[in-house]
Design a protein around this motif. Sequence first.
Motif, PDB file in Angstrom:
ATOM      1  N   VAL A  31      -6.024   4.036 -13.138  1.00  0.00           N
ATOM      2  CA  VAL A  31      -6.371   3.553 -11.797  1.00  0.00           C
ATOM      3  C   VAL A  31      -7.465   4.447 -11.235  1.00  0.00           C
ATOM      4  CG1 VAL A  31      -5.527   3.167  -9.456  1.00  0.00           C
ATOM      5  CG2 VAL A  31      -4.080   2.608 -11.409  1.00  0.00           C
ATOM      6  N   GLN A  32      -8.547   3.833 -10.779  1.00  0.00           N
ATOM      7  CA  GLN A  32      -9.702   4.579 -10.275  1.00  0.00           C
ATOM      8  C   GLN A  32      -9.669   4.758  -8.754  1.00  0.00           C
ATOM      9  OE1 GLN A  32     -11.991   5.986 -12.434  1.00  0.00           O
ATOM     10  NE2 GLN A  32     -10.494   5.270 -13.918  1.00  0.00           N
ATOM     11  N   SER A  33      -9.193   3.786  -8.038  1.00  0.00           N
ATOM     12  CA  SER A  33      -9.214   3.824  -6.580  1.00  0.00           C
ATOM     13  C   SER A  33      -8.104   4.733  -6.044  1.00  0.00           C
ATOM     14  CB  SER A  33      -9.012   2.417  -6.013  1.00  0.00           C
ATOM     15  OG  SER A  33      -8.738   2.476  -4.635  1.00  0.00           O
TER      16      SER A  33
ATOM     17  N   VAL B 156      -5.539   2.686  -4.058  1.00  0.00           N
ATOM     18  CA  VAL B 156      -4.633   1.907  -4.912  1.00  0.00           C
ATOM     19  C   VAL B 156      -3.622   2.840  -5.574  1.00  0.00           C
ATOM     20  CG1 VAL B 156      -4.490   0.441  -6.966  1.00  0.00           C
ATOM     21  CG2 VAL B 156      -6.267   0.030  -5.252  1.00  0.00           C
ATOM     22  N   LYS B 157      -4.068   3.984  -6.016  1.00  0.00           N
ATOM     23  CA  LYS B 157      -3.162   4.955  -6.632  1.00  0.00           C
ATOM     24  C   LYS B 157      -2.091   5.396  -5.626  1.00  0.00           C
ATOM     25  CE  LYS B 157      -4.577   7.536  -9.912  1.00  0.00           C
ATOM     26  NZ  LYS B 157      -5.140   8.528 -10.826  1.00  0.00           N
TER      27      LYS B 157
ATOM     28  N   GLU C 191      -8.659  -2.442  -0.631  1.00  0.00           N
ATOM     29  CA  GLU C 191      -9.270  -1.936  -1.860  1.00  0.00           C
ATOM     30  C   GLU C 191      -8.532  -2.511  -3.054  1.00  0.00           C
ATOM     31  OE1 GLU C 191     -10.302   2.142  -2.289  1.00  0.00           O
ATOM     32  OE2 GLU C 191     -10.381   2.439  -0.126  1.00  0.00           O
ATOM     33  N   THR C 192      -9.292  -2.768  -4.094  1.00  0.00           N
ATOM     34  CA  THR C 192      -8.690  -3.304  -5.308  1.00  0.00           C
ATOM     35  C   THR C 192      -9.026  -2.399  -6.482  1.00  0.00           C
ATOM     36  OG1 THR C 192     -10.597  -4.686  -5.768  1.00  0.00           O
ATOM     37  CG2 THR C 192      -8.824  -5.672  -4.469  1.00  0.00           C
ATOM     38  N   ASP C 193      -8.364  -2.653  -7.546  1.00  0.00           N
ATOM     39  CA  ASP C 193      -8.557  -1.929  -8.796  1.00  0.00           C
ATOM     40  C   ASP C 193      -8.087  -2.884  -9.885  1.00  0.00           C
ATOM     41  OD1 ASP C 193      -8.674   1.259  -9.786  1.00  0.00           O
ATOM     42  OD2 ASP C 193      -7.489  -0.044 -11.088  1.00  0.00           O
TER      43      ASP C 193
ATOM     44  N   SER D  53      -4.425  -2.936 -10.269  1.00  0.00           N
ATOM     45  CA  SER D  53      -3.601  -3.293  -9.117  1.00  0.00           C
ATOM     46  C   SER D  53      -2.941  -4.653  -9.297  1.00  0.00           C
ATOM     47  CB  SER D  53      -4.458  -3.319  -7.848  1.00  0.00           C
ATOM     48  OG  SER D  53      -3.687  -3.739  -6.742  1.00  0.00           O
TER      49      SER D  53
END
Length: 145
Positions: free
Chosen positions: A24-26, A29-30, A83-85, A88
């Motif tokens: 997970v980059q965001s 989201v994390k 925000e998305t990932d 997600s």
Amino acid sequence: MKRRCIAAGVILAAATTALAHQGVQSPAVKARMHGMSAIAENLKTLGMMARGATAFDVDAARAAAAAIATHASTVPELFEANETDPMSKARPAIWTNFEDFRAKASVLESIADGLSTSITTPEDLGPAMGSLGASCNSCHSIYRE
């Protein structure tokens, strides 16, 4: 049978959640995933007691319910940022119907808060898991893939 299905679902969700966080980059989201994992872990505690896989402990059961209430209270804040990932599972409907999403989190918080003082015996766990599971499902069925 229904309690077993709910408990099994909670355990499976907790196990797969740890894997879902990889990659997970965001940061937003994390953070959401960690918050939801905390709820799942506490549901797992209750589910294990409800199934008899661990011994009933009134203090641990109440603490798990209180932790669910605390984490549920943070859910709307965790999802405020749209925000998305790719990792997600959040559906766009969260942000198009945010007030309903917020209301469902509030219901979970209220149920868990009540259980944090009302659980007294192992027999209380089945209905507790039923009400928590129904609340989780009411949100996940609409807002989670």
